[in-house]
Design a protein around this motif. Structure first.
Motif, PDB file in Angstrom:
ATOM      1  N   VAL A  62      72.211  12.949  49.415  1.00  0.00           N
ATOM      2  CA  VAL A  62      73.014  14.914  49.564  1.00  0.00           C
ATOM      3  C   VAL A  62      72.852  14.997  51.122  1.00  0.00           C
ATOM      4  O   VAL A  62      73.885  15.278  51.765  1.00  0.00           O
ATOM      5  CB  VAL A  62      71.961  15.896  49.152  1.00  0.00           C
ATOM      6  CG1 VAL A  62      72.708  17.074  49.627  1.00  0.00           C
ATOM      7  CG2 VAL A  62      72.335  15.268  47.526  1.00  0.00           C
ATOM      8  N   ALA A  63      71.346  14.357  51.558  1.00  0.00           N
ATOM      9  CA  ALA A  63      72.263  14.298  53.195  1.00  0.00           C
ATOM     10  C   ALA A  63      73.007  13.219  53.861  1.00  0.00           C
ATOM     11  O   ALA A  63      73.318  14.285  54.710  1.00  0.00           O
ATOM     12  CB  ALA A  63      69.903  13.337  53.770  1.00  0.00           C
ATOM     13  N   THR A  78      82.078   1.842  40.461  1.00  0.00           N
ATOM     14  CA  THR A  78      81.969   3.757  40.769  1.00  0.00           C
ATOM     15  C   THR A  78      81.179   4.003  41.989  1.00  0.00           C
ATOM     16  O   THR A  78      81.461   5.366  42.600  1.00  0.00           O
ATOM     17  CB  THR A  78      81.423   3.421  39.332  1.00  0.00           C
ATOM     18  OG1 THR A  78      82.558   3.377  38.265  1.00  0.00           O
ATOM     19  CG2 THR A  78      81.785   5.660  39.414  1.00  0.00           C
ATOM     20  N   ALA A  79      79.874   3.332  41.605  1.00  0.00           N
ATOM     21  CA  ALA A  79      78.985   4.398  42.373  1.00  0.00           C
ATOM     22  C   ALA A  79      79.446   3.994  44.126  1.00  0.00           C
ATOM     23  O   ALA A  79      78.623   5.036  44.966  1.00  0.00           O
ATOM     24  CB  ALA A  79      77.284   3.607  42.413  1.00  0.00           C
ATOM     25  N   ILE A  80      79.373   2.450  44.642  1.00  0.00           N
ATOM     26  CA  ILE A  80      79.708   2.529  46.017  1.00  0.00           C
ATOM     27  C   ILE A  80      80.840   3.393  46.188  1.00  0.00           C
ATOM     28  O   ILE A  80      81.232   4.215  47.488  1.00  0.00           O
ATOM     29  CB  ILE A  80      80.306   1.387  46.130  1.00  0.00           C
ATOM     30  CG1 ILE A  80      78.917   0.163  45.557  1.00  0.00           C
ATOM     31  CG2 ILE A  80      80.898   0.598  47.791  1.00  0.00           C
ATOM     32  CD1 ILE A  80      78.928  -1.529  46.357  1.00  0.00           C
ATOM     33  N   ILE A  84      83.627   7.589  49.113  1.00  0.00           N
ATOM     34  CA  ILE A  84      84.667   8.564  49.268  1.00  0.00           C
ATOM     35  C   ILE A  84      84.066   9.850  49.486  1.00  0.00           C
ATOM     36  O   ILE A  84      84.681  11.014  49.979  1.00  0.00           O
ATOM     37  CB  ILE A  84      85.479   8.831  47.788  1.00  0.00           C
ATOM     38  CG1 ILE A  84      86.102   7.991  47.542  1.00  0.00           C
ATOM     39  CG2 ILE A  84      86.369  10.166  47.288  1.00  0.00           C
ATOM     40  CD1 ILE A  84      86.124   7.752  45.973  1.00  0.00           C
ATOM     41  N   GLY A  85      82.477   9.741  48.589  1.00  0.00           N
ATOM     42  CA  GLY A  85      81.935  11.780  49.455  1.00  0.00           C
ATOM     43  C   GLY A  85      81.914  11.750  50.963  1.00  0.00           C
ATOM     44  O   GLY A  85      81.694  12.744  51.525  1.00  0.00           O
ATOM     45  N   PHE A 112      84.949  12.154  52.416  1.00  0.00           N
ATOM     46  CA  PHE A 112      85.462  13.765  52.219  1.00  0.00           C
ATOM     47  C   PHE A 112      84.706  14.898  52.750  1.00  0.00           C
ATOM     48  O   PHE A 112      85.342  15.769  53.383  1.00  0.00           O
ATOM     49  CB  PHE A 112      85.313  13.727  50.853  1.00  0.00           C
ATOM     50  CG  PHE A 112      86.090  15.267  50.221  1.00  0.00           C
ATOM     51  CD1 PHE A 112      87.211  15.386  50.151  1.00  0.00           C
ATOM     52  CD2 PHE A 112      84.814  15.681  49.928  1.00  0.00           C
ATOM     53  CE1 PHE A 112      87.458  17.345  49.621  1.00  0.00           C
ATOM     54  CE2 PHE A 112      85.048  17.707  49.362  1.00  0.00           C
ATOM     55  CZ  PHE A 112      86.825  17.992  49.032  1.00  0.00           C
ATOM     56  N   SER A 113      83.596  15.059  52.635  1.00  0.00           N
ATOM     57  CA  SER A 113      82.344  15.635  54.093  1.00  0.00           C
ATOM     58  C   SER A 113      83.196  15.413  54.671  1.00  0.00           C
ATOM     59  O   SER A 113      83.306  16.206  55.812  1.00  0.00           O
ATOM     60  CB  SER A 113      81.318  15.041  53.882  1.00  0.00           C
ATOM     61  OG  SER A 113      80.809  14.840  52.562  1.00  0.00           O
ATOM     62  N   PHE A 114      83.418  14.194  56.134  1.00  0.00           N
ATOM     63  CA  PHE A 114      83.692  14.591  57.112  1.00  0.00           C
ATOM     64  C   PHE A 114      85.039  15.446  57.136  1.00  0.00           C
ATOM     65  O   PHE A 114      85.624  15.616  58.182  1.00  0.00           O
ATOM     66  CB  PHE A 114      83.295  12.752  57.871  1.00  0.00           C
ATOM     67  CG  PHE A 114      83.882  12.976  58.757  1.00  0.00           C
ATOM     68  CD1 PHE A 114      83.064  12.829  59.575  1.00  0.00           C
ATOM     69  CD2 PHE A 114      85.186  12.481  59.212  1.00  0.00           C
ATOM     70  CE1 PHE A 114      83.027  13.514  61.212  1.00  0.00           C
ATOM     71  CE2 PHE A 114      85.132  12.014  60.650  1.00  0.00           C
ATOM     72  CZ  PHE A 114      84.165  12.831  62.079  1.00  0.00           C
TER      73      PHE A 114
END
Length: 272
Positions: free
Chosen positions: A126-127, A201-203, A208-209, A212-214
């Motif tokens: 999350v961080a 899937t985890a990688i 992607i997270g 997408f966040s950036f």
């Protein structure tokens, strides 16, 4: 002849994880406190406790399976569970209460351990996402505006942060993900419990997270560009810079350090 597998309602080929799961389920269902402290529930609870005690120990289970296959098992170990003698009943009640307390303590310890393991996976992830978003929004230029000492500090924190993040994510992958080699091996070997996610899937989720966040942060930052950069132009960059990769691992490290400090404080304040 007592069939412990039948007592726990599992197959003789059940894995240790299946035996443990069946025992915990029956313990919750048959505990005397749940059934008005009835004599029948007390006997049933004591029986499943005895069955689990034998089947959860690999050496005892092997001996039991051998004796069961030759038909040489007797009820001598279980006679106290069915006896109407007052002393036997008292011993049975004490054994039930002790065993139940052990179950509760074990469940609490396992739940706490699982919660801590999940937190160690979730907090840095999350961080990483949140920091990537805010880096995209503000585009900080801390490295560019730092002196030599500041750059050494940032580089050190970045290196430690990357190593720490790698260790945290590696532990999470080992605990919660599987790869195709594990899946192939599981065809021939019994594994304790299935893992919920594939490693791919985890990688992909992490990549992607972060992306997408950036990206979302960049879009919002470009939208707010006039108000942000006109106030603190030396601190914020109007465009992408390679130094942006420094900050997410550093923040993830700091978040984890604060989390560990909070846990130690909690243990000291509320010792187990």
């Amino acid at each position: 002849m007592v069939d412990y597998y039948k007592t726990l309602k599992v197959s003789p080929k059940a894995s240790p994880a299946e035996i443990k799961s069946a025992y915990r389920r029956l313990a919750r269902k048959l505990h005397p406190d749940v059934n008005g402290n009835s004599k029948t529930s007390g006997q049933e609870f004591a029986a499943i406790a005895r069955a689990y005690e034998v089947l959860s120990n690999p050496r005892d289970r092997a001996g039991y399976d051998h004796r069961f296959s030759t038909g040489s098992i007797h009820n001598s170990h279980d006679s106290v569970f069915a006896s109407d003698n007052p002393h036997a009943q008292k011993l049975r009640q004490m054994a039930i209460e002790r065993r139940y307390n052990e179950i509760i303590d074990q469940m609490i310890a396992e739940d706490r351990k699982e919660t801590l393991a999940l937190q160690k996976a979730v907090f840095p992830t999350v961080a990483l996402f949140v920091t990537s978003f805010f880096v995209g929004v503000f585009k900080p230029m801390i490295w560019s505006n730092s002196e030599v000492i500041g750059k050494i500090v940032l580089l050190t924190l970045f290196s430690v942060g990357v190593l720490h993040l790698f260790r945290r994510l590696h532990s999470a992958f080992e605990k919660y993900t599987y790869d195709y080699e594990d899946l192939h091996d599981s065809i021939f070997e019994e594994i304790p419990a299935p893992k919920p996610y594939s490693r791919f899937t985890a990688i992909a989720f992490l990549m992607i997270g972060v992306g997408f966040s950036f990206g979302a942060g960049m879009i919002l930052g470009n939208y707010l560009e006039t108000s942000l950069y006109s106030v603190n132009s030396p601190i914020f960059s109007p465009s992408f810079s390679f130094e942006f990769v420094f900050y997410p691992p550093i923040v993830a490290l700091l978040v984890d350090v604060m989390h560990e400090i909070a846990l130690k404080f909690e243990r000291q304040t509320h010792p187990a």
